[in-house]
Design an enzyme around this catalytic site. Sequence first.
Site, PDB file in Angstrom:
ATOM      1  N   PHE A 153      -1.150   5.680   3.163  1.00 40.64           N
ATOM      2  CA  PHE A 153      -0.089   6.633   2.823  1.00 40.64           C
ATOM      3  C   PHE A 153       0.101   7.573   4.002  1.00 40.64           C
ATOM      4  O   PHE A 153      -0.851   8.197   4.466  1.00 40.64           O
ATOM      5  CB  PHE A 153      -0.418   7.439   1.555  1.00 40.64           C
ATOM      6  CG  PHE A 153       0.768   8.260   1.121  1.00 40.64           C
ATOM      7  CD1 PHE A 153       1.794   7.707   0.361  1.00 40.64           C
ATOM      8  CD2 PHE A 153       0.893   9.593   1.518  1.00 40.64           C
ATOM      9  CE1 PHE A 153       2.908   8.447  -0.001  1.00 40.64           C
ATOM     10  CE2 PHE A 153       2.008  10.333   1.163  1.00 40.64           C
ATOM     11  CZ  PHE A 153       3.020   9.768   0.406  1.00 40.64           C
ATOM     12  N   ASP A 244      -4.656   9.522  10.821  1.00 43.82           N
ATOM     13  CA  ASP A 244      -3.978  10.419   9.888  1.00 43.82           C
ATOM     14  C   ASP A 244      -5.066  11.172   9.122  1.00 43.82           C
ATOM     15  O   ASP A 244      -5.715  10.621   8.229  1.00 43.82           O
ATOM     16  CB  ASP A 244      -3.092   9.584   8.950  1.00 43.82           C
ATOM     17  CG  ASP A 244      -2.341  10.451   7.944  1.00 43.82           C
ATOM     18  OD1 ASP A 244      -2.791  11.577   7.672  1.00 43.82           O
ATOM     19  OD2 ASP A 244      -1.316   9.981   7.420  1.00 43.82           O
ATOM     20  N   LYS A 273      -1.817  19.683   4.937  1.00 40.20           N
ATOM     21  CA  LYS A 273      -2.522  20.046   3.701  1.00 40.20           C
ATOM     22  C   LYS A 273      -3.524  21.212   3.887  1.00 40.20           C
ATOM     23  O   LYS A 273      -3.125  22.359   3.949  1.00 40.20           O
ATOM     24  CB  LYS A 273      -3.201  18.814   3.121  1.00 40.20           C
ATOM     25  CG  LYS A 273      -2.220  17.833   2.478  1.00 40.20           C
ATOM     26  CD  LYS A 273      -2.940  16.735   1.745  1.00 40.20           C
ATOM     27  CE  LYS A 273      -1.998  15.741   1.081  1.00 40.20           C
ATOM     28  NZ  LYS A 273      -1.464  16.172  -0.198  1.00 40.20           N
TER      29      LYS A 273
HETATM   30  C1  LIG Z   1      -2.948  10.763   4.464  1.00 38.48           C
HETATM   31  C2  LIG Z   1      -1.638  11.440   4.235  1.00 38.48           C
HETATM   32  N1  LIG Z   1      -0.729  11.458   5.222  1.00 38.48           N
HETATM   33  C3  LIG Z   1       0.465  12.065   5.087  1.00 38.48           C
HETATM   34  C4  LIG Z   1       0.804  12.687   3.903  1.00 38.48           C
HETATM   35  C5  LIG Z   1       2.141  13.354   3.766  1.00 38.48           C
HETATM   36  O1  LIG Z   1       1.965  14.722   3.795  1.00 38.48           O
HETATM   37  P1  LIG Z   1       3.169  15.685   3.323  1.00 38.48           P
HETATM   38  O2  LIG Z   1       3.338  15.472   1.850  1.00 38.48           O
HETATM   39  O3  LIG Z   1       2.688  17.063   3.687  1.00 38.48           O
HETATM   40  O4  LIG Z   1       4.371  15.283   4.071  1.00 38.48           O
HETATM   41  C6  LIG Z   1      -0.120  12.700   2.842  1.00 38.48           C
HETATM   42  C7  LIG Z   1       0.222  13.323   1.563  1.00 38.48           C
HETATM   43  O5  LIG Z   1      -0.361  13.056   0.535  1.00 38.48           O
HETATM   44  C8  LIG Z   1      -1.366  12.062   3.012  1.00 38.48           C
HETATM   45  O6  LIG Z   1      -2.277  12.033   2.047  1.00 38.48           O
END
Ligand SMILES: Cc1ncc(COP(=O)(O)O)c(C=O)c1O
Length: 422
Positions: A153, A244, A273
Site C-alpha cells: 500500500f 515506504d 503519519k
Molecule cells: C505504507 C503506507 N504508505 C503510504 C500511505 C498513504 O499515506 P497517506 O494516507 O498519508 O497519503 C499509507 C497509508 O495508510 C501507508 O500505510
Amino acid sequence: MSIETLETSQASIKSTSAQFDNTSFDKAVMSTYGRYALALERGQGCRVWDTQGREYLDFVAGIATCTLGHAHPAMVEAVTRQIQKLHHVSNLYYIPEQGELAKWLVKHSCADRVFFCNSGAEANEAAIKLARKYAHTVLKIDRPIILTAQSSFHGRTLATITATAQPKYQKHFDPLVPGFHYVPYNDISAIESAIGELDEGDYGVAAILIEPLQGEGGVRPGDVSYFRKLRQICNETGVLLIFDEVQVGMGRSGKLWGYEHLGVEPDIFTSAKGLGGGIPIGAMLAKKFCDVFQAGEHASTYGGNPFVTGVALSVCETIEKENILSNVQARGEQLRAGLKQIAAKYPQLISDVRGWGLINGMELHENIELTSNDIVNAAIQEGLLLVPAGPKVVRFVPPLIVTEAEINQALAKLESAIAKLN
Ligand SMILES: Cc1ncc(COP(=O)(O)O)c(C=O)c1O
C-alpha cells in the site's frame, strides 16, 4: 502547559450528549469511507470520547498516526506557540522550523536531505519522481520501471494506486500510470527474474519501492535475508532501493525506522503519519548521491510550512527526550504476549499473531466466516477501537505512549469481545 493544567481543561470539556446526526453528515460528505457508527469529539492520551460521552481505548491512533496520543502537552504547547508566531509562509523563503526538522531527521537516519510535503501518498509521489529523474539522468534509462510488491500500500493518488499492487484500489481508475511492475513480497527470485526480464530496449528497472513491513497488506514484516539480498542486488545493478516507512517509521516498530530491523539502509525513504503525531505532514528523504532534484522540479504549497514542521519537531524531540522507543518495545512485547494467550484460547479462530513494536496483527483463519471487521465491531461494543488490515487481520496500532495498564485493559476488552462472538 503542564499535564495537570491540560487534564483540568480537558475535564471541563463537556460531551455534546446528543445522538450524532449521521444522516445530514452523509448527505453533505462524499461516501469515500466505510464509517463505523461512532462520532468522536474529544481525546486525552490513549482515550477518546464520543458525542454521548462514551469512553474508548484508542488502539487505532488515527491509523498509526497519533504517536503521542491525544492532547499531549508537548503538542498543545507547540501548536499554540507556532500558530501565534507564524503558521504559513511560502517556500520562496527560508523556514527555520523546516531546517531544524530536516536536521533532526538527517541526524537520526541514513538520509542526507529531506523534501517536505503533506501526506504519505505525496511523499511516495516525490520518491517516484526522484527515482524517474535519476533513471533518466544517471542510469540513462528512457523508460524506467519501478518494482513494487503484491499486497503493498503506497497511497491513493494515481501514481501511488498504481504502485499499490492491489486490484481493489485500482478498479475503475484506469488508465493507470505506466512504469510499474509487481512482484511477490519476500521473494528474492521474483526480483531477480523481473530485473533480468525487464531490462530490454529502452526499458530498465530504475527502483524497487517496498515497505519494510507491509501495514495495510496485513501487518507482514519483511524477511531480513530478503532485504539484505535486495540491498546487494541494488548495489550491484545501480537500481535504487526506496522504502515506504509511512506506517512503520517514526518509532512505531520499536526502532525509529523499520529498516533498522532489517539491517539495511535504503537510498530513499518516505515518512508521514507518525512524523507529525496527527498534523498533516509527509517527507521524502534521500542519500546525497541520488538527490538529483533542481530548483523548480518539485514543490508543494504547504510542504514544510512553519506550523507543521514546528509541531513535528516537537513530536520528534519528545520521542527522543521521553525515551518513547523503549516503551514501544516493552509494550509491544506485552501486547504480543497477551494476543498469543488469547490466540491459544481460540485456536479455531486465530491463526497468527505478528508484528514489530506497536504495529501488530492478529490473523483469523481463512476458512471461517468471522472477519476482522466483525472483531472490530465487537471490540467497539466493549469500548476498544481497532482497525482491520485486510479482511482477516485485526491491527493494533495504539499511541506510542500507551501504558502497561492500558495494554492489559485492551486485552481484556478484546477477549470479552471474542468470547461474545464465539
Ligand atoms: C505504507 C503506507 N504508505 C503510504 C500511505 C498513504 O499515506 P497517506 O494516507 O498519508 O497519503 C499509507 C497509508 O495508510 C501507508 O500505510
